[in-house]
Design an enzyme around this catalytic site. Sequence first.
Site, mmCIF file in Angstrom:
data_model
loop_
_atom_site.group_PDB
_atom_site.id
_atom_site.type_symbol
_atom_site.label_atom_id
_atom_site.label_comp_id
_atom_site.label_asym_id
_atom_site.label_seq_id
_atom_site.Cartn_x
_atom_site.Cartn_y
_atom_site.Cartn_z
ATOM 1 N N TRP A 61 0.739 -1.057 -0.072
ATOM 2 C CA TRP A 61 0.081 -0.070 0.007
ATOM 3 C C TRP A 61 0.987 1.177 0.078
ATOM 4 C CZ3 TRP A 61 -0.203 4.259 3.124
ATOM 5 C CH2 TRP A 61 -1.610 4.953 3.184
ATOM 6 N N HIS A 62 2.016 1.202 0.656
ATOM 7 C CA HIS A 62 2.779 2.506 0.633
ATOM 8 C C HIS A 62 3.504 2.581 -0.339
ATOM 9 C CE1 HIS A 62 2.309 1.721 5.359
ATOM 10 N NE2 HIS A 62 2.722 3.124 5.268
ATOM 11 N N GLY A 63 3.961 1.798 -1.133
ATOM 12 C CA GLY A 63 4.424 2.147 -2.627
ATOM 13 C C GLY A 63 4.815 0.910 -3.248
#
Lengths: 310, 466
Positions: free
Chosen positions: B321-323
């Site tokens: 989700w963060h990247g």
Amino acid sequence: MKNKAINKLFKMLFLFGVSLAILDFSIGFALNYMTVNQKDGNYHKLINCIENKELDLVILGNSRAERQFIPSIISMETGLSAYNLGYGGRDLNFVDALTSVIVSRNPPKYLMVEFQLSNFRMPINQDRMSFLNPFYYRYPELQPFLNRGEISRKLAFSSSLFQFNSSLWDIVSPYFQKVELEQGYRPLYGKLKMNKPKQFKEEESEEEVEIMLPEIQVVFENIVAETAKNNIKLIVVLSPQFNKEHNENKFAMEKQYLNQFEDIIIWDYSQDSRFTEVPILFNDIRHLNHHGSQIFTKLIAERIKNELLN
Amino acid sequence: MLFNSLQFLCFLPIVVMLYFSLAHRYRWLLLLVASYYFYGSWKVEYLLLIVLSTIVDYYVAIKMHEQTTKGAKKSWLIASVLINLGVLFWFKYYGFFSDSINSVLSTYTDSQLPLYQFLLPVGISFYTFQSMSYTIDVYRNERLPERHLGVFALYVSFFPQLVAGPIERSTSLLPQFFIKHDINYLRIVSGLKQIVRGFFKKVVVADRLSIYVDTIYNNYENHTGVTLLLATIFFAFQIYCDFSGYSDIAIGSARLMGFELMENFKRPYFSKGIREFWSRWHISLSTWFRDYLYIPLGGNRVVKWRVYYNLMLVFVVSGFWHGANWTFIVWGVLHGIYIVIETMINNPKTFKRSNKLTQAAKISFTFILVCFAWIFFRANNIEEAFEIIKRILSFKGSIYLGGQSNLIYSVITLTILILVEFKQELTKKGTIHRSPYFTFFKYLVIVIVIMLLGVFDEGQFIYFQF
């Protein structure tokens, strides 16, 4: 009830604003007093140089300027009064800002800029400029460099506290920490520790990019134009770096670019084996120590005497 | 528009004043226009994505509610999830996947997936998750679909929390738009204080630390293990202050108008274990994953190995989700491993018996584990992260001082932050009640410190990239 809350809120905000304004003015006043009354330190050095009417030569640049050029040796060898206005960690934009102030106030005969060809590949670092914030009103020539033409920054500079933003240490520290400065020169006394001299890779800064940046060319051309306009001879010095693995072609474009300026003098010591292979002359791979700086400055002074004064 | 910009400092009071000047029935419209303006100031075209997400979820929720069978409801839900995640995938993950697939394909064939370069829409992961949670809530019958399209659009795009959270739940935020908020002195003062605290964390601590961290991490080959260790510790506080500072400004800004957003951070570096850390760090995201992924997977009401699998999966997804980068995935995997091990060996009795010394040891150990994972989060790639770890473990060399003043400001501001949070942790309160004069003077001092020691280069918030 609603009106009461609004009145109370505005009263509180007004009181807060007035208190802040008073403190902003008072603290700003005190910090300004401490800045201009320093007996040594970085700000003392700046004021001392810029407001000195009798300087023949001013040295500008980053830590390699500050740590490697000894004004007293230049004065002794050439008879020129010299001052080292180099500051560690600063870039060419900073040099441009100082040049603007110097040329419009007390222009010297010579301006010496310590320089590396890689400087053309490093983007302007605006936060390095904040050191000059306390002089926003004292030296108005700095204003376009510091407010960057942005309304928000122009407004921010109306706050005295903002003018001293991030400068507290530079203002306060000379009052309890003696800074050894000799006409702006700050010596390094260490010796490069190394049993076997090893080849160092060409160090690339984290900011360095692959191409010559047009914005840096503009900054450099501005320095050239300002010095030419005020009949100041601009000397660019590429100082030595210890045993650097050098790629001759890497900066061919920069060399070609520099050579087009006929009015400036370029002295390249970056590959001078009298230094690059002698570890005892270095404090670290990027900086000469005091002993190395003495030898290096003598060479510079002789060159000034032979090529510029005779 | 950044919170730490003059533009926002003008925008917020204007919106707040207009909000209280308008009749209640028009307020949603003002906030919606303000929110779209706030987001559009980055890139107007990307407003279309928010509008798309809004229309899809608005329509899907109503259609879903009209269905009588669970299967039909589920079809609508799947359609909504696919569209939301599809947009997210296209803009955020397509490049990563096409790169990875192409590198595999290149060994077998000449054909390659086309590469597209997109500018990642700011905060896309945040508003996509917020919007998705609404449809899931409607599917679960936890709320009725919102019939007012304008208010629903405002729920998706509410400017204080649009680009970096807290990720709000429809059950909490949507009803607040229908409540008429009057000017309340204490609430506005509380909001202003939270905004000031947020600015302190962001511009004084996070942006100051970032100067040192960026210098070291972007040039790690030239720095010693001790310097890299210090930079890693600094990064731990940088990312905390950056993100919790943003959350404070968001919560404070919303509170000025009477809206209560959820608390997103609770002094996470005082956690005595990784599970506790995740109950204090980015709470709105970790509870989102708990409610919409972990529990539907069976949570901890399944056999042990399946619990561990669920935990790992949640943290891998959280990393992703963060990247779209292996560094974030490794970061997620590490936290997954930590929490699985902690779950395996956890003994609540031991926890209760622990004295202050063991508690301090647990806090320190948790902090070390979290910092270790941050190395992967901050490094530009996996190889770099391993090289940094290798250097840190050598414990060689001296500390790089850089611009001495910057390091001094960093240490001073960090010390202030730790002391304040330590005191709050001891009293277990967000704030300690003092006389109004003391509070007035305290915030005056904080504002002066912000002006004297803040970094005013309008540095981006780290979490904007997610």
